[in-house]
Design a protein around this motif. Structure first.
Motif, PDB file in Angstrom:
ATOM      1  N   LEU A 142      -9.542   5.066  -1.567  1.00 48.75           N
ATOM      2  CA  LEU A 142      -9.269   4.146  -2.638  1.00 48.75           C
ATOM      3  C   LEU A 142      -9.655   2.751  -1.816  1.00 48.75           C
ATOM      4  O   LEU A 142      -9.062   2.184  -0.941  1.00 48.75           O
ATOM      5  N   THR A 159     -11.628  -3.088  -7.215  1.00 50.45           N
ATOM      6  CA  THR A 159     -11.087  -1.814  -6.866  1.00 50.45           C
ATOM      7  C   THR A 159     -12.185  -0.900  -7.239  1.00 50.45           C
ATOM      8  O   THR A 159     -12.823  -1.027  -8.220  1.00 50.45           O
ATOM      9  N   ILE A 196      -9.702  -1.717  -2.243  1.00 48.19           N
ATOM     10  CA  ILE A 196      -8.966  -2.619  -3.058  1.00 48.19           C
ATOM     11  C   ILE A 196      -9.086  -3.794  -2.309  1.00 48.19           C
ATOM     12  O   ILE A 196      -8.625  -3.907  -0.855  1.00 48.19           O
ATOM     13  N   TYR A 218       0.908  -1.114   0.029  1.00 48.72           N
ATOM     14  CA  TYR A 218      -0.155  -0.141   0.045  1.00 48.72           C
ATOM     15  C   TYR A 218       0.826   1.230  -0.075  1.00 48.72           C
ATOM     16  O   TYR A 218       0.231   2.450  -0.366  1.00 48.72           O
ATOM     17  N   LEU A 267      -3.427  -0.935 -10.958  1.00 51.22           N
ATOM     18  CA  LEU A 267      -4.894  -0.658 -11.438  1.00 51.22           C
ATOM     19  C   LEU A 267      -4.767   0.591 -12.089  1.00 51.22           C
ATOM     20  O   LEU A 267      -4.261   1.713 -11.760  1.00 51.22           O
TER      21      LEU A 267
END
Length: 253
Positions: A220, A178, A222, A150, A202
């Motif tokens: 965001l 996502t 995921i 991350y 992504l």
């Protein structure tokens, strides 16, 4: 009449329930826009899933429980998501000793763990059953996916162009979900992407990012999933483990 998938709505609603709870806000969870990416039919008729979760704020990682749900459909699922009105009663759902709440998130015959209990594998599912969905039990021994990459996610993005986010240091998954979503009213979210395999990035188009536009408080999401397809009651059921992160306080410029 065109039917809509109900799970993306639940995914985003659950995100706000958890996110707002962690931030100890008094305001109620806002209603998201139910925008989904193009989907393909999977052929599964039920999903029994448990996903570990974490919120990332700057460099701080905060783990918080599991998001565990179960549902069976009278029609083949699309991206493991049923359409509204297709869910069937399973009687009761029990995971490792926890009895799930029926009609969770105000969705008929949707089962969820309102306690957000943390589970370790094996995940022992016991379904009481009904005429529509005969009872059964199954133990899913697949471990939860792992993700530590991350730090490669930027804190801000220029949304007038396409963007690509490096996806590294993850394992144990075969599908990734996502999307970006705003953390304030009015809620807006990009299309929800379901990517199979092991992507290295992504990617979001400027058109998709334009749904949100310039915003100082975007997150965001995921979710990494490991699917375990089993034939139960003559149909394909998916027993999933997952790991999800929410990277908060992202700026769209």
């Amino acid at each position: 009449m065109k039917t809509k998938s109900i799970i993306p709505l639940i995914i985003i609603t659950s995100f706000f329930l958890i996110f707002n709870s962690c931030k100890k806000k008094d305001n109620s969870s806002p209603e998201p826009n139910n925008i989904t990416a193009p989907v393909t039919q999977t052929g599964n008729y039920a999903v029994f899933g448990s996903r570990k979760q974490a919120i990332i704020t700057s460099t701080l990682v905060s783990s918080f429980g599991n998001f565990s749900t179960a549902y069976a459909s009278n029609a083949a699922l699309i991206n493991n998501s049923p359409t509204a009105g297709s869910l069937q009663d399973m009687g009761s759902v029990n995971l490792n000793g926890t009895l799930f709440q029926k009609n969770a998130y105000s969705v008929s015959n949707f089962f969820g763990d309102s306690t957000s209990s943390t589970y370790n594998t094996p995940l022992n599912w016991i379904i009481l059953g009904t005429t529509a969905v005969p009872g059964f039990s199954f133990s899913n021994t697949n471990p939860y996916p792992v993700y530590t990459g991350y730090t490669a996610i930027a804190d801000s993005f220029v949304v007038s162009g396409n963007i690509s986010i490096p996806l590294t240091n993850y394992s144990g998954s075969d599908e990734i979900e996502t999307y970006f979503v705003t953390s304030t009213n009015p809620v807006a979210n990009t299309s929800i992407q379901n990517i199979t395999g092991s992507p290295t990035s992504l990617n979001f188009t400027s058109t998709d990012l334009g749904i949100i536009g310039v915003n100082t408080n975007v997150s965001l999401v995921i979710n990494f999933y490991k699917n375990n397809i089993q034939t139960i009651n003559g149909k394909s059921y998916n027993f999933r483990t997952g790991y999800g992160i929410i990277k908060s306080n992202i700026k769209f410029k």
